[in-house]
Write a protein that holds these residues in place. Structure first.
Motif, PDB file in Angstrom:
ATOM      1  N   PRO A  18       0.783  -1.236   0.000  1.00  0.00           N
ATOM      2  CA  PRO A  18       0.000   0.000   0.000  1.00  0.00           C
ATOM      3  C   PRO A  18       0.816   1.290   0.000  1.00  0.00           C
ATOM      4  O   PRO A  18       0.333   2.317  -0.446  1.00  0.00           O
ATOM      5  CB  PRO A  18      -0.853  -0.088   1.269  1.00  0.00           C
ATOM      6  N   ASP A  19       2.057   1.253   0.472  1.00  0.00           N
ATOM      7  CA  ASP A  19       2.860   2.482   0.549  1.00  0.00           C
ATOM      8  C   ASP A  19       3.821   2.654  -0.623  1.00  0.00           C
ATOM      9  O   ASP A  19       4.558   3.633  -0.692  1.00  0.00           O
ATOM     10  CB  ASP A  19       3.665   2.495   1.860  1.00  0.00           C
ATOM     11  N   TYR A  20       3.845   1.701  -1.551  1.00  0.00           N
ATOM     12  CA  TYR A  20       4.846   1.743  -2.622  1.00  0.00           C
ATOM     13  C   TYR A  20       4.794   3.021  -3.453  1.00  0.00           C
ATOM     14  O   TYR A  20       5.824   3.657  -3.689  1.00  0.00           O
ATOM     15  CB  TYR A  20       4.721   0.522  -3.551  1.00  0.00           C
ATOM     16  N   LEU A  21       3.617   3.433  -3.900  1.00  0.00           N
ATOM     17  CA  LEU A  21       3.534   4.588  -4.797  1.00  0.00           C
ATOM     18  C   LEU A  21       4.037   5.866  -4.122  1.00  0.00           C
ATOM     19  O   LEU A  21       4.715   6.672  -4.757  1.00  0.00           O
ATOM     20  CB  LEU A  21       2.106   4.765  -5.318  1.00  0.00           C
ATOM     21  N   SER A  22       3.764   6.028  -2.840  1.00  0.00           N
ATOM     22  CA  SER A  22       4.279   7.221  -2.144  1.00  0.00           C
ATOM     23  C   SER A  22       5.785   7.099  -1.903  1.00  0.00           C
ATOM     24  O   SER A  22       6.524   8.077  -2.021  1.00  0.00           O
ATOM     25  CB  SER A  22       3.527   7.476  -0.842  1.00  0.00           C
ATOM     26  N   ARG A  23       6.275   5.889  -1.603  1.00  0.00           N
ATOM     27  CA  ARG A  23       7.724   5.696  -1.390  1.00  0.00           C
ATOM     28  C   ARG A  23       8.517   5.989  -2.651  1.00  0.00           C
ATOM     29  O   ARG A  23       9.545   6.660  -2.615  1.00  0.00           O
ATOM     30  CB  ARG A  23       8.018   4.260  -0.930  1.00  0.00           C
ATOM     31  N   VAL A  24       8.049   5.474  -3.786  1.00  0.00           N
ATOM     32  CA  VAL A  24       8.814   5.677  -5.017  1.00  0.00           C
ATOM     33  C   VAL A  24       8.795   7.149  -5.431  1.00  0.00           C
ATOM     34  O   VAL A  24       9.782   7.669  -5.958  1.00  0.00           O
ATOM     35  CB  VAL A  24       8.338   4.734  -6.150  1.00  0.00           C
ATOM     36  N   GLN A  25       7.705   7.862  -5.139  1.00  0.00           N
ATOM     37  CA  GLN A  25       7.679   9.298  -5.434  1.00  0.00           C
ATOM     38  C   GLN A  25       8.705  10.046  -4.586  1.00  0.00           C
ATOM     39  O   GLN A  25       9.341  10.997  -5.060  1.00  0.00           O
ATOM     40  CB  GLN A  25       6.274   9.864  -5.209  1.00  0.00           C
ATOM     41  N   GLU A  26       8.901   9.617  -3.347  1.00  0.00           N
ATOM     42  CA  GLU A  26       9.915  10.238  -2.488  1.00  0.00           C
ATOM     43  C   GLU A  26      11.321   9.919  -3.000  1.00  0.00           C
ATOM     44  O   GLU A  26      12.196  10.779  -3.013  1.00  0.00           O
ATOM     45  CB  GLU A  26       9.744   9.778  -1.036  1.00  0.00           C
ATOM     46  N   GLU A  27      11.550   8.679  -3.445  1.00  0.00           N
ATOM     47  CA  GLU A  27      12.850   8.321  -4.018  1.00  0.00           C
ATOM     48  C   GLU A  27      13.139   9.170  -5.248  1.00  0.00           C
ATOM     49  O   GLU A  27      14.268   9.634  -5.443  1.00  0.00           O
ATOM     50  CB  GLU A  27      12.874   6.835  -4.387  1.00  0.00           C
ATOM     51  N   LEU A  28      12.129   9.390  -6.067  1.00  0.00           N
ATOM     52  CA  LEU A  28      12.296  10.223  -7.260  1.00  0.00           C
ATOM     53  C   LEU A  28      12.555  11.675  -6.877  1.00  0.00           C
ATOM     54  O   LEU A  28      13.409  12.342  -7.459  1.00  0.00           O
ATOM     55  CB  LEU A  28      11.056  10.101  -8.152  1.00  0.00           C
ATOM     56  N   ARG A  29      11.848  12.170  -5.862  1.00  0.00           N
ATOM     57  CA  ARG A  29      12.055  13.545  -5.415  1.00  0.00           C
ATOM     58  C   ARG A  29      13.502  13.760  -4.940  1.00  0.00           C
ATOM     59  O   ARG A  29      14.110  14.769  -5.229  1.00  0.00           O
ATOM     60  CB  ARG A  29      11.089  13.899  -4.277  1.00  0.00           C
ATOM     61  N   LEU A  30      14.035  12.764  -4.246  1.00  0.00           N
ATOM     62  CA  LEU A  30      15.416  12.870  -3.768  1.00  0.00           C
ATOM     63  C   LEU A  30      16.428  12.902  -4.908  1.00  0.00           C
ATOM     64  O   LEU A  30      17.561  13.329  -4.716  1.00  0.00           O
ATOM     65  CB  LEU A  30      15.734  11.734  -2.791  1.00  0.00           C
ATOM     66  N   LYS A  31      16.018  12.459  -6.079  1.00  0.00           N
ATOM     67  CA  LYS A  31      16.884  12.551  -7.253  1.00  0.00           C
ATOM     68  C   LYS A  31      16.512  13.762  -8.114  1.00  0.00           C
ATOM     69  O   LYS A  31      16.965  13.902  -9.247  1.00  0.00           O
ATOM     70  CB  LYS A  31      16.814  11.269  -8.064  1.00  0.00           C
ATOM     71  N   GLY A  32      15.659  14.637  -7.572  1.00  0.00           N
ATOM     72  CA  GLY A  32      15.320  15.863  -8.274  1.00  0.00           C
ATOM     73  C   GLY A  32      14.222  15.716  -9.308  1.00  0.00           C
ATOM     74  O   GLY A  32      14.042  16.587 -10.143  1.00  0.00           O
ATOM     75  N   VAL A  33      13.479  14.611  -9.269  1.00  0.00           N
ATOM     76  CA  VAL A  33      12.441  14.361 -10.268  1.00  0.00           C
ATOM     77  C   VAL A  33      11.081  14.617  -9.644  1.00  0.00           C
ATOM     78  O   VAL A  33      10.619  13.858  -8.789  1.00  0.00           O
ATOM     79  CB  VAL A  33      12.511  12.918 -10.813  1.00  0.00           C
ATOM     80  N   THR A  34      10.446  15.714 -10.048  1.00  0.00           N
ATOM     81  CA  THR A  34       9.096  16.054  -9.605  1.00  0.00           C
ATOM     82  C   THR A  34       8.299  16.514 -10.815  1.00  0.00           C
ATOM     83  O   THR A  34       8.867  16.780 -11.873  1.00  0.00           O
ATOM     84  CB  THR A  34       9.111  17.178  -8.552  1.00  0.00           C
ATOM     85  N   LEU A  35       7.000  16.643 -10.649  1.00  0.00           N
ATOM     86  CA  LEU A  35       6.178  17.149 -11.750  1.00  0.00           C
ATOM     87  C   LEU A  35       6.318  18.659 -11.892  1.00  0.00           C
ATOM     88  O   LEU A  35       5.904  19.227 -12.903  1.00  0.00           O
ATOM     89  CB  LEU A  35       4.695  16.773 -11.537  1.00  0.00           C
ATOM     90  N   ASP A  36       6.913  19.321 -10.895  1.00  0.00           N
ATOM     91  CA  ASP A  36       7.045  20.772 -10.923  1.00  0.00           C
ATOM     92  C   ASP A  36       8.183  21.252 -11.805  1.00  0.00           C
ATOM     93  O   ASP A  36       8.200  22.390 -12.228  1.00  0.00           O
ATOM     94  CB  ASP A  36       7.282  21.322  -9.505  1.00  0.00           C
ATOM     95  N   ASP A  37       9.193  20.383 -12.034  1.00  0.00           N
ATOM     96  CA  ASP A  37      10.356  20.857 -12.792  1.00  0.00           C
ATOM     97  C   ASP A  37      10.234  20.604 -14.274  1.00  0.00           C
ATOM     98  O   ASP A  37       9.397  19.902 -14.750  1.00  0.00           O
ATOM     99  CB  ASP A  37      11.634  20.218 -12.261  1.00  0.00           C
TER     100      ASP A  37
END
Length: 198
Positions: free
Chosen positions: A179-198
């Motif tokens: 159940p927490d996978y989708l939020s965890r992977v989004q955090e891993e991506l954020r830590l690599k500078g990958v967000t929908l804002d950039d």
């Protein structure tokens, strides 16, 4: 004032640079609002353009992923925990090649590989797919190095962005339900500078 990050000291106040731990000289404030000595943060950014305090990226980070392809397909098959929708199937494929100067052993061959990953076809799953595509284009999902699972060197390996490579079996089998996978992977991506804002 040092030009390399401090690894063991403690900042005395917010007027001190978190890199050299001395009073800030020629103050440079990042968009995340953390301030450093200009020379210190410039030195840090040569290695990784991220704030040493909150890890927010400033600029675009490119990885060392070799040339390959990312193909996306849709399936009617459901994933445990997401029985109300189909699934997104991602196929990564990499041919064999020669390591470049950014890899651990330049000039040494690495073998080709392919990997399959799964996401639920939900609104959040679609969001994660967009982020993974952005990370793939920035060469951040894979790298060349030593495989944690096999112990082999000079192979294409995952690069700290976790994927579900099985449809079922739970986290211990790299599958769903989780159940927490989708939020965890989004955090891993954020830590690599990958967000929908950039």
């Amino acid at each position: 004032m040092a030009n390399t990050p401090n690894t063991g000291g403690v900042r005395k106040s917010t007027e001190d640079c978190a890199v050299c731990l001395d009073k800030i000289q020629e103050k440079k404030t990042l968009k995340c609002r953390h301030s450093f000595c200009s020379a210190c943060i410039d030195s840090v950014f040569k290695f990784k353009p991220a704030c040493p305090i909150c890890y927010t990226y400033h600029g675009e980070y490119k990885g060392t992923q070799p040339e390959g392809t990312m193909t996306v397909m849709r399936s009617w098959q459901t994933l445990p925990g997401f029985e109300h929708c189909g699934s997104i199937v991602i196929q990564y494929s990499f041919p064999a090649g020669i390591q470049g100067p950014q890899h651990p052993n330049p000039g040494v061959r690495y073998s080709g590989t392919s990997r399959t990953a799964f996401l639920p076809a939900t609104e959040e799953g679609e969001k994660v797919l967009k982020l993974l595509k952005k990370a793939f284009d920035r060469r951040l999902i894979f790298t060349v190095g030593r495989s944690v699972t096999t112990g082999l060197n000079n192979v294409i390996t995952w690069n700290d962005i976790h994927h579900k490579t099985n449809m079922a079996g739970g986290p211990q089998c790299f599958g769903y339900p989780d159940p927490d996978y989708l939020s965890r992977v989004q955090e891993e991506l954020r830590l690599k500078g990958v967000t929908l804002d950039d």
